[in-house]
Design an enzyme around this catalytic site. Structure first.
Site, PDB file in Angstrom:
ATOM      1  N   ASP A  41       8.683 -46.691 -37.480  1.00  0.00           N
ATOM      2  CA  ASP A  41       9.439 -46.636 -38.410  1.00  0.00           C
ATOM      3  C   ASP A  41      10.942 -45.637 -38.290  1.00  0.00           C
ATOM      4  O   ASP A  41      11.282 -46.280 -39.028  1.00  0.00           O
ATOM      5  CB  ASP A  41       8.595 -46.805 -39.796  1.00  0.00           C
ATOM      6  CG  ASP A  41       9.691 -47.389 -41.108  1.00  0.00           C
ATOM      7  OD1 ASP A  41      10.634 -47.505 -41.420  1.00  0.00           O
ATOM      8  OD2 ASP A  41       9.154 -46.789 -41.990  1.00  0.00           O
TER       9      ASP A  41
ATOM     10  N   ASP B 101      -7.716 -34.895 -42.011  1.00  0.00           N
ATOM     11  CA  ASP B 101      -6.943 -33.730 -42.177  1.00  0.00           C
ATOM     12  C   ASP B 101      -7.647 -32.680 -42.891  1.00  0.00           C
ATOM     13  O   ASP B 101      -8.480 -33.076 -44.005  1.00  0.00           O
ATOM     14  CB  ASP B 101      -6.435 -34.945 -43.997  1.00  0.00           C
ATOM     15  CG  ASP B 101      -5.498 -34.096 -44.711  1.00  0.00           C
ATOM     16  OD1 ASP B 101      -5.463 -32.913 -44.553  1.00  0.00           O
ATOM     17  OD2 ASP B 101      -4.474 -34.694 -45.182  1.00  0.00           O
TER      18      ASP B 101
ATOM     19  N   HIS C 267      13.744 -47.083 -40.401  1.00  0.00           N
ATOM     20  CA  HIS C 267      13.100 -45.779 -41.326  1.00  0.00           C
ATOM     21  C   HIS C 267      13.264 -46.660 -42.984  1.00  0.00           C
ATOM     22  O   HIS C 267      14.054 -46.342 -44.090  1.00  0.00           O
ATOM     23  CB  HIS C 267      13.920 -44.676 -41.458  1.00  0.00           C
ATOM     24  CG  HIS C 267      12.948 -43.397 -42.207  1.00  0.00           C
ATOM     25  ND1 HIS C 267      13.376 -42.933 -41.852  1.00  0.00           N
ATOM     26  CD2 HIS C 267      12.235 -43.268 -43.145  1.00  0.00           C
ATOM     27  CE1 HIS C 267      12.692 -41.416 -42.085  1.00  0.00           C
ATOM     28  NE2 HIS C 267      12.255 -42.129 -43.277  1.00  0.00           N
TER      29      HIS C 267
ATOM     30  N   ARG D 186      -1.240 -38.581 -50.323  1.00  0.00           N
ATOM     31  CA  ARG D 186      -0.995 -39.639 -51.247  1.00  0.00           C
ATOM     32  C   ARG D 186      -0.686 -41.293 -50.327  1.00  0.00           C
ATOM     33  O   ARG D 186      -1.100 -41.708 -50.681  1.00  0.00           O
ATOM     34  CB  ARG D 186       1.040 -39.505 -51.575  1.00  0.00           C
ATOM     35  CG  ARG D 186       0.725 -38.274 -53.029  1.00  0.00           C
ATOM     36  CD  ARG D 186       1.915 -37.991 -53.317  1.00  0.00           C
ATOM     37  NE  ARG D 186       2.910 -37.274 -51.852  1.00  0.00           N
ATOM     38  CZ  ARG D 186       3.516 -36.162 -52.213  1.00  0.00           C
ATOM     39  NH1 ARG D 186       3.245 -35.237 -53.163  1.00  0.00           N
ATOM     40  NH2 ARG D 186       3.928 -35.033 -50.854  1.00  0.00           N
TER      41      ARG D 186
ATOM     42  N   GLU E 103      17.772 -40.537 -35.539  1.00  0.00           N
ATOM     43  CA  GLU E 103      17.714 -41.674 -35.950  1.00  0.00           C
ATOM     44  C   GLU E 103      19.112 -41.189 -36.440  1.00  0.00           C
ATOM     45  O   GLU E 103      19.770 -40.404 -37.215  1.00  0.00           O
ATOM     46  CB  GLU E 103      17.082 -41.162 -38.120  1.00  0.00           C
ATOM     47  CG  GLU E 103      15.962 -40.977 -37.277  1.00  0.00           C
ATOM     48  CD  GLU E 103      14.631 -41.386 -38.469  1.00  0.00           C
ATOM     49  OE1 GLU E 103      15.087 -41.813 -39.450  1.00  0.00           O
ATOM     50  OE2 GLU E 103      13.510 -41.486 -37.938  1.00  0.00           O
TER      51      GLU E 103
ATOM     52  N   ALA F 154       5.861 -41.816 -40.396  1.00  0.00           N
ATOM     53  CA  ALA F 154       5.527 -40.543 -40.828  1.00  0.00           C
ATOM     54  C   ALA F 154       6.618 -39.882 -40.348  1.00  0.00           C
ATOM     55  O   ALA F 154       7.797 -39.848 -41.039  1.00  0.00           O
ATOM     56  CB  ALA F 154       5.140 -39.639 -40.993  1.00  0.00           C
ATOM     57  N   ARG F 155       7.167 -39.013 -38.856  1.00  0.00           N
ATOM     58  CA  ARG F 155       8.122 -38.532 -38.537  1.00  0.00           C
ATOM     59  C   ARG F 155       8.207 -39.007 -36.529  1.00  0.00           C
ATOM     60  O   ARG F 155       7.609 -38.702 -36.430  1.00  0.00           O
ATOM     61  CB  ARG F 155       8.507 -37.092 -38.968  1.00  0.00           C
ATOM     62  CG  ARG F 155       9.253 -36.936 -40.730  1.00  0.00           C
ATOM     63  CD  ARG F 155      10.752 -37.327 -40.536  1.00  0.00           C
ATOM     64  NE  ARG F 155       9.947 -36.772 -41.933  1.00  0.00           N
ATOM     65  CZ  ARG F 155      10.419 -37.668 -42.478  1.00  0.00           C
ATOM     66  NH1 ARG F 155      10.156 -39.659 -43.579  1.00  0.00           N
ATOM     67  NH2 ARG F 155      11.140 -37.514 -44.443  1.00  0.00           N
TER      68      ARG F 155
HETATM   69  N1  LIG Z   1       8.966 -43.444 -43.378  1.00  0.00           N
HETATM   70  C1  LIG Z   1       9.747 -43.882 -44.229  1.00  0.00           C
HETATM   71  O1  LIG Z   1       9.838 -44.202 -45.463  1.00  0.00           O
HETATM   72  C2  LIG Z   1       8.217 -42.480 -44.894  1.00  0.00           C
HETATM   73  C3  LIG Z   1       8.091 -42.789 -46.880  1.00  0.00           C
HETATM   74  C4  LIG Z   1       7.469 -41.680 -46.877  1.00  0.00           C
HETATM   75  C5  LIG Z   1       6.547 -40.676 -46.269  1.00  0.00           C
HETATM   76  N2  LIG Z   1       7.381 -40.520 -45.140  1.00  0.00           N
HETATM   77  C6  LIG Z   1       6.685 -39.284 -44.536  1.00  0.00           C
HETATM   78  O2  LIG Z   1       5.078 -39.778 -44.646  1.00  0.00           O
HETATM   79  C7  LIG Z   1       4.554 -37.909 -44.561  1.00  0.00           C
HETATM   80  C8  LIG Z   1       2.997 -37.994 -45.337  1.00  0.00           C
HETATM   81  O3  LIG Z   1       3.640 -38.706 -47.388  1.00  0.00           O
HETATM   82  P1  LIG Z   1       2.042 -38.354 -48.419  1.00  0.00           P
HETATM   83  O4  LIG Z   1       3.435 -38.864 -49.219  1.00  0.00           O
HETATM   84  O5  LIG Z   1       1.779 -38.699 -47.947  1.00  0.00           O
HETATM   85  O6  LIG Z   1       2.306 -36.740 -47.732  1.00  0.00           O
HETATM   86  P2  LIG Z   1       0.725 -35.539 -48.742  1.00  0.00           P
HETATM   87  O7  LIG Z   1       1.225 -34.485 -48.328  1.00  0.00           O
HETATM   88  O8  LIG Z   1       1.144 -36.492 -49.779  1.00  0.00           O
HETATM   89  O9  LIG Z   1       0.534 -35.751 -47.447  1.00  0.00           O
HETATM   90  C9  LIG Z   1       0.543 -35.222 -46.101  1.00  0.00           C
HETATM   91  C10 LIG Z   1      -1.499 -34.627 -45.848  1.00  0.00           C
HETATM   92  O10 LIG Z   1      -1.300 -34.408 -44.850  1.00  0.00           O
HETATM   93  C11 LIG Z   1      -2.090 -33.331 -44.443  1.00  0.00           C
HETATM   94  N3  LIG Z   1      -1.859 -33.036 -43.260  1.00  0.00           N
HETATM   95  C12 LIG Z   1      -0.503 -31.353 -43.085  1.00  0.00           C
HETATM   96  N4  LIG Z   1      -1.196 -30.823 -41.538  1.00  0.00           N
HETATM   97  C13 LIG Z   1      -1.723 -31.470 -40.760  1.00  0.00           C
HETATM   98  C14 LIG Z   1      -2.034 -31.956 -39.640  1.00  0.00           C
HETATM   99  N5  LIG Z   1      -1.850 -30.735 -39.006  1.00  0.00           N
HETATM  100  N6  LIG Z   1      -2.909 -32.895 -39.207  1.00  0.00           N
HETATM  101  C15 LIG Z   1      -4.180 -33.273 -40.706  1.00  0.00           C
HETATM  102  N7  LIG Z   1      -3.539 -33.503 -41.305  1.00  0.00           N
HETATM  103  C16 LIG Z   1      -2.384 -32.921 -41.828  1.00  0.00           C
HETATM  104  C17 LIG Z   1      -1.837 -32.401 -45.519  1.00  0.00           C
HETATM  105  O11 LIG Z   1      -2.924 -32.035 -45.719  1.00  0.00           O
HETATM  106  C18 LIG Z   1      -1.683 -33.990 -46.514  1.00  0.00           C
HETATM  107  O12 LIG Z   1      -2.751 -34.444 -47.121  1.00  0.00           O
HETATM  108  C19 LIG Z   1       5.646 -37.730 -45.026  1.00  0.00           C
HETATM  109  O13 LIG Z   1       5.996 -35.995 -45.971  1.00  0.00           O
HETATM  110  C20 LIG Z   1       7.072 -38.131 -45.050  1.00  0.00           C
HETATM  111  O14 LIG Z   1       7.863 -37.499 -43.028  1.00  0.00           O
HETATM  112  C21 LIG Z   1       7.794 -41.601 -44.628  1.00  0.00           C
END
Ligand SMILES: NC(=O)c1ccc[n+]([C@@H]2O[C@H](COP(=O)([O-])OP(=O)(O)OC[C@H]3O[C@@H](n4cnc5c(N)ncnc54)[C@H](O)[C@@H]3O)[C@@H](O)[C@H]2O)c1
Length: 320
Positions: free
Chosen positions: A260, A174, A284, A154, A265, A235-236
């Site tokens: 971020d 990905d 974050h 997303r 944390e 991400a994390r």
């Molecule tokens: N900082 C923040 O406030 C914040 C906000 C939203 C999301 N996030 C983090 O961002 C992450 C991603 O969010 P999203 O909504 O895009 O999630 P999502 O599930 O839509 O997308 C994650 C993508 O990562 C891919 N993926 C999984 N394992 C992988 C790997 N080993 N190598 C490469 N790609 C891989 C998946 O196929 C997927 O397309 C979340 O899981 C969350 O931890 C952080």
């Protein structure tokens, strides 16, 4: 009547959905300590969860629990194995949580590429004219720069549109997204992570934290990258090895970073990353916009209502 625990502060727009709803009871729980969660949560049928860790010891006591609705899309603060075993549904805010993080990534990239901190300080310090001739001016244009997006979900899909608007070249790594999809968004699929790292001027991470993504960017990977490269992690924290990142920045292995998220944390005050001038930091906060906070809180609460009314949209359910 289902009892819903709203764990952690969320925007009032979401809470309003339960305020005048005669079909549900709810309680706000702001003390996120394990002791408090252990004592409060066992009487609830549903939980909305922002921050706060819900482990198997807590879950073991929640005999009535049928659903956890995450305020967000990551769920590394819940014991998913336990949920699966006990057939407890996990929901996420699948439609409201991508735009602000994608904008936040752009904010970090722009901040670093334009040296905003340096300029802001120079103007405030009365060094308006000297700012133009600063020796350490490494500012760069984004046009034609190559960005590697790791995780084309997303957030990745929102990010690519913004990068293409800046005339950047976008590569995506990905393994779970096919070439056709990435091409349809205007990107190039990278099959070998190292190939992508070699090319990237900017690396942005938008993957979930899993066993495979834990520390996936370490010193070895950073050494493959250009010395001018920038890493952005929203991400994390543990997706990037923090110690290695600090070392790579201090030894000119890469140029800069935007973080971020952190392994721990809030980060410890003596975490060296907090002192490193080559990093732009935020707490974050990638979703901290009025729109995102409001939309996420509404989606989190609506999801739990929809679950109990048997009309939950399947895209909100995490396949455990
Ligand atoms: N900082 C923040 O406030 C914040 C906000 C939203 C999301 N996030 C983090 O961002 C992450 C991603 O969010 P999203 O909504 O895009 O999630 P999502 O599930 O839509 O997308 C994650 C993508 O990562 C891919 N993926 C999984 N394992 C992988 C790997 N080993 N190598 C490469 N790609 C891989 C998946 O196929 C997927 O397309 C979340 O899981 C969350 O931890 C952080």
């Amino acid at each position: 009547m289902p009892k819903i625990a709203i764990v952690d502060k969320i925007h009032s727009d979401g809470i309003k959905l339960l305020e005048d709803n005669p079909k549900f009871q709810y309680e706000l729980i702001e003390d996120l300590s394990k002791k408090n969660l252990m004592s409060k949560l066992p009487s609830f049928d549903g939980i909305t969860l922002r921050r706060g860790k819900i482990d198997s010891e807590i879950l073991e006591k929640c005999k009535n629990l049928k659903v956890i609705s995450r305020h967000g899309v990551g769920y590394d603060n819940v014991d998913t194995k336990f949920l699966k075993k006990k057939n407890i549904t996990l929901l996420i805010t699948a439609t409201t949580t991508a735009v602000s993080p994608a904008e936040h990534i752009m904010f970090m990239i722009l901040n670093i590429s334009k040296g905003i901190d340096l300029y802001d300080k120079a103007v405030r310090d009365g060094k308006f004219d000297t700012a133009m001739h600063m020796k350490n001016n490494n500012n760069f244009e984004l046009k034609n720069k190559k960005i590697l997006i790791i995780g084309f979900g997303r957030i990745g899909k929102k990010l690519i549109k913004r990068c293409l608007g800046f005339e950047m070249k976008v590569y995506a790594y990905d393994p779970f997204v096919d070439q056709k999809t990435i091409i349809s968004f205007g990107g190039v699929k990278v099959n070998d992570l190292n190939d992508g790292l070699k090319e990237a001027d900017i690396l942005s991470l938008s993957v979930p934290l899993t066993e495979k993504t834990h520390n996936m960017i370490n010193l070895e990977k950073m050494k493959i990258m250009k010395k001018s490269a920038v890493i952005i992690n929203i991400a994390r924290g543990s997706v990037v090895n923090e110690k290695d990142l600090n070392e790579a920045l201090n030894n000119g292995i890469i140029y800069g970073a935007g973080l971020d998220v952190f392994e721990k944390e809030p980060p410890d005050y003596d975490n060296p990353l907090l002192k490193n001038k080559r990093i732009v930091l935020s707490p974050h906060a990638a979703t901290f916009t009025n729109e995102c906070r409001s939309n996420m809180s509404v989606e989190t609460v609506q999801n739990v209502i929809d679950f109990f009314e048997n009309k939950i949209n399947k895209s909100m359910i995490v396949k455990l």
